[in-house]
Design an enzyme around this catalytic site. Structure first.
Site: not given
Ligand code: A2P
Length: 334
Positions: A12-13, A39, A132, A210, A239, A312
């Site tokens: 979802t991120g 979430r 990246c 890095k 970038h 990036n």
């Molecule tokens: P969620 O959408 O349920 O919070 P970004 O880099 O755009 O902030 O996205 C981070 C991604 O990593 C999202 O899909 C988020 O899910 C997921 N994420 C963050 N923390 C956890 C966790 N502890 N367990 C599983 N997924 C995670």
């Protein structure tokens, strides 16, 4: 032929969304499992022509599912905990975080540069996707190293806010309306910040360190003289990097252009008469690494300057990880 099963962790991120987009564009036909935190568990994402219910990442989510590859982009802490759990369940993890990159047993891969390191996934079941800004730089450096030998590299970067995730993106969006920053220590709108990631005791930022460490590892040049200054600029996507390079052997500029032009994944945009040079707004949502402003550095022997731009989130993250997954599948099918 075997049908593969790919999981996306952090689906979802910002990078997770781009994983889905790149996989759809490349029509990588496989079974898919989408994972995220509690979430977003239960939400429905339409992907590869099907509705997928997002499942929660936990200790048991990889067990008995027949998942072959997991593309992780859910933060370093999540990777540190869950990559070994996935690997123990027989999954090969392609990890986008910095958690595993410098582990000597874990290959750090940019397929155009060091695809030969991919089989080392067998050591720990993990392949690391580089930072990246390093990915795009080594794509530009590799053909020059092959042709003339790298002696010293100086990076100065101009990095987009999307590299700091959704929160960085929002800081610029809202900052342009006059809202105070939440992610960055100072406003990024109308400003540049010589500060990416945290400061280390040696005075460098972690992003700079890095770039130095990962360049050496990917290029297989542990002693390479390389330094970096990394800077956040008010650009949403893409970038840009000024790279100053000293080479071991003499060259004609035409040979430099030829080496860059013939390298897979690189596009030369260099026509000063027509104001043609790489730009982040043109690189946005595309996969190549663009180089231009290629010119001799007259202040040293065998030196050149060039300007290097890439998206990036695509080549710098999702596309590179998907290319690694494609290479794994090709290896297993061969
Ligand atoms: P969620 O959408 O349920 O919070 P970004 O880099 O755009 O902030 O996205 C981070 C991604 O990593 C999202 O899909 C988020 O899910 C997921 N994420 C963050 N923390 C956890 C966790 N502890 N367990 C599983 N997924 C995670």
């Amino acid at each position: 032929m075997k049908r593969y099963h790919i999981a996306i962790v952090g689906a979802t991120g910002m990078v997770g969304r781009t994983f889905r987009k790149v996989l759809e564009e490349r029509q990588i036909d496989a079974d898919y499992t989408l994972l995220a935190s509690a979430r977003s568990a239960g939400s429905v994402i339409h992907f590869m022509g099907k509705d997928h219910i997002v499942q929660v990442l936990n200790e048991t989510c990889f067990e008995g599912k027949g998942i072959d590859i997991a593309l992780f982009s859910a933060g370093g802490g999540t990777s540190l905990t869950y990559a070994p759990i996935a690997a123990a369940a027989g999954v090969v993890v392609v990890d986008n975080s910095s958690a595993w990159r410098m582990d000597p047993a874990v290959p750090l891969v940019v397929p155009e540069v060091n695809a030969d390191a991919i089989p080392q996934y067998k050591n720990k079941g993990i392949i690391a996707n580089p930072n990246c800004s390093t990915i795009q730089a080594v794509v530009a450096l590799k053909p020059l190293h092959d042709a003339f030998g790298l002696k010293r590299v100086i990076y100065s970067t101009y990095q987009a806010v999307s590299g700091a995730g959704q929160a960085g993106f929002t800081d610029l969006e809202e900052g342009l309306k006059g809202v105070a920053p939440k992610k960055f220590p100072y406003p990024i709108a109308g400003n540049v910040l010589p500060h990416i990631d945290v400061f280390l005791p040696n005075g460098y930022t972690k992003e700079e360190q890095k770039m130095i460490d990962e360049t050496r590892k990917i290029m297989g040049l542990p002693e390479l003289a390389v330094t970096a200054t990394t800077v956040r600029v008010p650009v949403f996507h893409g970038h840009s990097e000024s790279i100053n390079i000293e080479l071991e052997r003499p060259f004609e500029m035409e040979q430099v252009f030829d080496a860059l032009r013939s390298f897979e994944g690189l596009v030369v945009e260099d026509d000063p008469d027509n104001n043609l040079y790489p730009l982040p707004i043109r690189a946005e949502d595309t996969d190549p690494v663009y180089v231009g402003r290629i010119r001799r550095d007259f202040s040293v022997e065998n030196g050149i300057n060039l300007w290097c731009v890439a998206d990036n989130i695509r080549k710098g993250a999702a596309t590179n990880a998907v290319q690694i997954a494609e290479a794994l599948i090709k290896l297993w099918n061969s």
